[in-house]
Design a protein around this motif. Sequence first.
Motif, short mmCIF file in Angstrom:
data_model
loop_
_atom_site.label_atom_id
_atom_site.label_comp_id
_atom_site.label_asym_id
_atom_site.label_seq_id
_atom_site.Cartn_x
_atom_site.Cartn_y
_atom_site.Cartn_z
N CYS A 5 21.38 36.87 34.48
CA CYS A 5 22.23 37.95 34.41
C CYS A 5 21.71 38.82 33.37
CB CYS A 5 23.56 37.48 34.07
SG CYS A 5 24.78 39.08 33.72
N MET A 6 21.45 39.85 33.65
CA MET A 6 20.86 41.08 32.78
C MET A 6 21.88 42.07 32.09
SD MET A 6 17.79 40.30 31.93
CE MET A 6 18.14 38.50 31.91
N GLY A 7 23.26 41.83 32.48
CA GLY A 7 24.27 42.93 32.04
C GLY A 7 24.56 44.04 32.77
N HIS A 8 23.96 44.31 34.19
CA HIS A 8 24.07 45.47 35.03
C HIS A 8 25.45 45.65 35.11
CE1 HIS A 8 19.71 45.89 35.55
NE2 HIS A 8 19.83 44.48 35.87
N GLY A 9 26.58 44.78 35.18
CA GLY A 9 27.75 44.68 35.61
C GLY A 9 28.05 45.51 37.15
N MET A 10 27.12 45.22 37.84
CA MET A 10 27.31 45.62 39.30
C MET A 10 28.39 44.66 40.07
SD MET A 10 25.73 48.32 39.82
CE MET A 10 25.91 48.50 41.66
N CYS A 11 28.46 43.48 39.67
CA CYS A 11 29.40 42.64 40.45
C CYS A 11 30.67 42.85 39.95
CB CYS A 11 29.04 41.14 39.80
SG CYS A 11 29.03 40.67 38.31
N GLU A 12 31.02 43.04 38.72
CA GLU A 12 31.99 43.47 38.41
C GLU A 12 32.86 44.91 39.00
OE1 GLU A 12 34.94 43.25 34.60
OE2 GLU A 12 33.16 44.52 34.24
N ALA A 13 31.94 45.79 39.13
CA ALA A 13 31.92 47.19 39.50
C ALA A 13 32.46 47.01 40.97
CB ALA A 13 30.73 48.04 39.45
N LEU A 14 31.70 46.30 41.80
CA LEU A 14 32.03 46.04 43.12
C LEU A 14 32.98 45.15 43.54
CD1 LEU A 14 28.09 45.77 44.31
CD2 LEU A 14 29.81 47.52 44.70
N ALA A 15 33.33 44.40 42.71
CA ALA A 15 34.37 43.40 43.01
C ALA A 15 35.21 42.76 41.68
CB ALA A 15 33.94 42.13 43.88
N SER A 16 35.84 43.64 41.34
CA SER A 16 36.58 43.24 39.95
C SER A 16 37.71 42.43 40.05
CB SER A 16 37.22 44.53 39.13
OG SER A 16 37.95 45.12 40.01
N GLU A 17 38.17 42.00 41.47
CA GLU A 17 39.15 40.95 41.54
C GLU A 17 38.58 39.47 41.39
OE1 GLU A 17 38.05 42.53 45.55
OE2 GLU A 17 37.96 43.06 43.65
N THR A 27 26.05 40.05 46.54
CA THR A 27 24.82 40.95 47.14
C THR A 27 24.43 42.04 46.42
OG1 THR A 27 26.46 42.10 48.82
CG2 THR A 27 25.18 39.98 49.59
N GLY A 28 25.32 42.66 45.62
CA GLY A 28 25.01 43.81 44.60
C GLY A 28 24.33 43.39 43.41
N CYS A 29 24.31 42.35 43.09
CA CYS A 29 23.50 41.83 41.90
C CYS A 29 22.33 41.99 42.06
CB CYS A 29 24.08 40.45 41.66
SG CYS A 29 22.94 39.94 39.94
#
Length: 71
Positions: free
Chosen positions: A10-22, A53-55
């Motif tokens: 994990c490099m802290g892009h935050g894409m996982c949370e942006a795409l699926a915050s639930e 898949t967004g990571c």
Amino acid sequence: MRARVDPEKCMGHGMCEALASEVYEVNEETGYNEMGEFETPDERRAAVLKGMTGCPEQAISILVDAPSAAR
């Protein structure tokens, strides 16, 4: 369903949370996803996969239990 966020990737892009915050959480102080291994209801499977898949670092994986050995 079980999944895992690899803290080494994990490099802290935050894409996982942006795409699926639930499903995914990023630590507000560090900016990294520090969830490690986690379990979520099967109803959230699509969200888990969307975040995975967004990571861009491919830090998220689905964990599959090994089949029981035949006796």
